[in-house]
Scaffold this motif. Sequence first.
Motif, PDB file in Angstrom:
ATOM      1  N   GLY A 228       0.797  -1.219   0.000  1.00 15.51           N
ATOM      2  CA  GLY A 228       0.000   0.000   0.000  1.00 15.51           C
ATOM      3  C   GLY A 228       0.826   1.263   0.000  1.00 15.51           C
ATOM      4  O   GLY A 228       0.289   2.360  -0.181  1.00 15.51           O
ATOM      5  N   GLY A 229       2.143   1.145   0.211  1.00 17.02           N
ATOM      6  CA  GLY A 229       3.017   2.321   0.195  1.00 17.02           C
ATOM      7  C   GLY A 229       3.090   2.949  -1.187  1.00 17.02           C
ATOM      8  O   GLY A 229       2.911   2.274  -2.207  1.00 17.02           O
ATOM      9  N   GLU A 230       3.358   4.241  -1.229  1.00 14.36           N
ATOM     10  CA  GLU A 230       3.374   4.967  -2.504  1.00 14.36           C
ATOM     11  C   GLU A 230       4.609   5.851  -2.621  1.00 14.36           C
ATOM     12  O   GLU A 230       5.183   6.272  -1.616  1.00 14.36           O
ATOM     13  N   ILE A 231       5.001   6.108  -3.850  1.00 12.47           N
ATOM     14  CA  ILE A 231       5.918   7.192  -4.195  1.00 12.47           C
ATOM     15  C   ILE A 231       5.070   8.193  -4.968  1.00 12.47           C
ATOM     16  O   ILE A 231       4.493   7.851  -5.995  1.00 12.47           O
ATOM     17  N   ASP A 232       4.970   9.407  -4.468  1.00 10.48           N
ATOM     18  CA  ASP A 232       3.984  10.353  -5.001  1.00 10.48           C
ATOM     19  C   ASP A 232       4.292  10.765  -6.440  1.00 10.48           C
ATOM     20  O   ASP A 232       5.352  10.473  -6.989  1.00 10.48           O
ATOM     21  N   ALA A 233       3.333  11.451  -7.050  1.00 13.70           N
ATOM     22  CA  ALA A 233       3.428  11.820  -8.459  1.00 13.70           C
ATOM     23  C   ALA A 233       4.636  12.714  -8.710  1.00 13.70           C
ATOM     24  O   ALA A 233       4.870  13.687  -7.996  1.00 13.70           O
ATOM     25  N   HIS A 234       5.380  12.396  -9.759  1.00 18.65           N
ATOM     26  CA  HIS A 234       6.602  13.128 -10.094  1.00 18.65           C
ATOM     27  C   HIS A 234       6.980  12.805 -11.541  1.00 18.65           C
ATOM     28  O   HIS A 234       6.362  11.957 -12.184  1.00 18.65           O
ATOM     29  N   ARG A 235       8.003  13.471 -12.028  1.00 19.53           N
ATOM     30  CA  ARG A 235       8.522  13.171 -13.372  1.00 19.53           C
ATOM     31  C   ARG A 235      10.032  13.331 -13.377  1.00 19.53           C
ATOM     32  O   ARG A 235      10.608  14.007 -12.522  1.00 19.53           O
ATOM     33  N   HIS A 236      10.672  12.687 -14.354  1.00 22.94           N
ATOM     34  CA  HIS A 236      12.124  12.774 -14.537  1.00 22.94           C
ATOM     35  C   HIS A 236      12.441  13.237 -15.953  1.00 22.94           C
ATOM     36  O   HIS A 236      11.624  13.065 -16.862  1.00 22.94           O
ATOM     37  N   ASP A 237      13.627  13.771 -16.134  1.00 24.28           N
ATOM     38  CA  ASP A 237      14.113  14.049 -17.480  1.00 24.28           C
ATOM     39  C   ASP A 237      14.752  12.805 -18.098  1.00 24.28           C
ATOM     40  O   ASP A 237      15.142  12.814 -19.263  1.00 24.28           O
ATOM     41  N   ASP A 238      14.899  11.765 -17.300  1.00 26.48           N
ATOM     42  CA  ASP A 238      15.459  10.489 -17.741  1.00 26.48           C
ATOM     43  C   ASP A 238      14.350   9.459 -17.909  1.00 26.48           C
ATOM     44  O   ASP A 238      13.247   9.603 -17.377  1.00 26.48           O
ATOM     45  N   HIS A 239      14.678   8.383 -18.618  1.00 27.34           N
ATOM     46  CA  HIS A 239      13.823   7.207 -18.611  1.00 27.34           C
ATOM     47  C   HIS A 239      14.043   6.456 -17.296  1.00 27.34           C
ATOM     48  O   HIS A 239      15.055   6.647 -16.617  1.00 27.34           O
TER      49      HIS A 239
END
Length: 247
Positions: free
Chosen positions: A20-31
């Motif tokens: 149920g743990g999460e890593i919140d919404a984000h984006r990277h310039d990398d793949h």
Amino acid sequence: MQEIRHTPIAPTRTQRLASGGEIDAHRHDDHQIAYAGKGAIAVTTDAGTWIAPATRALWIPAGTVHRHQAHGELELHLVGLPATENPLGLDRPAVIAVSPLLRELVVAYTRDPDDDSPARLRLCAVMLDQLAVSAGQPLHLPAPADPLLRELHDILRADPADNRSLGELGRQIGAGSRTLSRRLRDDLGLTYPQWRTQIRLHHALILLADDMPVTAVAHRCGWSSASTFIDVFRRTFGHTPGARPTV
């Protein structure tokens, strides 16, 4: 999905998350590649949700706003790749097959991300070669844009074992079965049985990651018998739901 944060460099690391743990919404310039050595990992974007057990990995292209969610006790291996390095040639998220060799390469590569030795560079080169020949897998649950389909989606996600026909469900949301069938075809390119099976398989992966017995998973997800569920699962994923790869 609302963009929350921008982390230019996609990290390469191993981390653990409780179910149920999460890593919140984000984006990277990398793949980025996300692989669950244990448990299952789901990645959600505006286009839908992708989920991968330990025989699969998730490809997240550069610039994609996404969040991770753990199902089962998750051992997450993340691999960041420069935007110029795209061994899969994909510009949208995807689930890819993970062979035993690729699994070992990813685990080894994420074990010590600060190691910049020639041996690790060679390991990375082999990993990229293996990624280039990895096949895509049908584990995408698309997010419908149509308001009626979103209502239907919410009903089926809340209870995947709901066996009502499309016409019966349509009466609940005020639409006929022909209208819903046409919108499913136009919006998602799927028939109702195909879409319902995708929803059920996604839910089954989540329950299996939490170590629910196969027979109970079949019942909770709406299959008439465990054998029918096992057959559908094997045809989709290439192995039985009870199989557990070793890492």
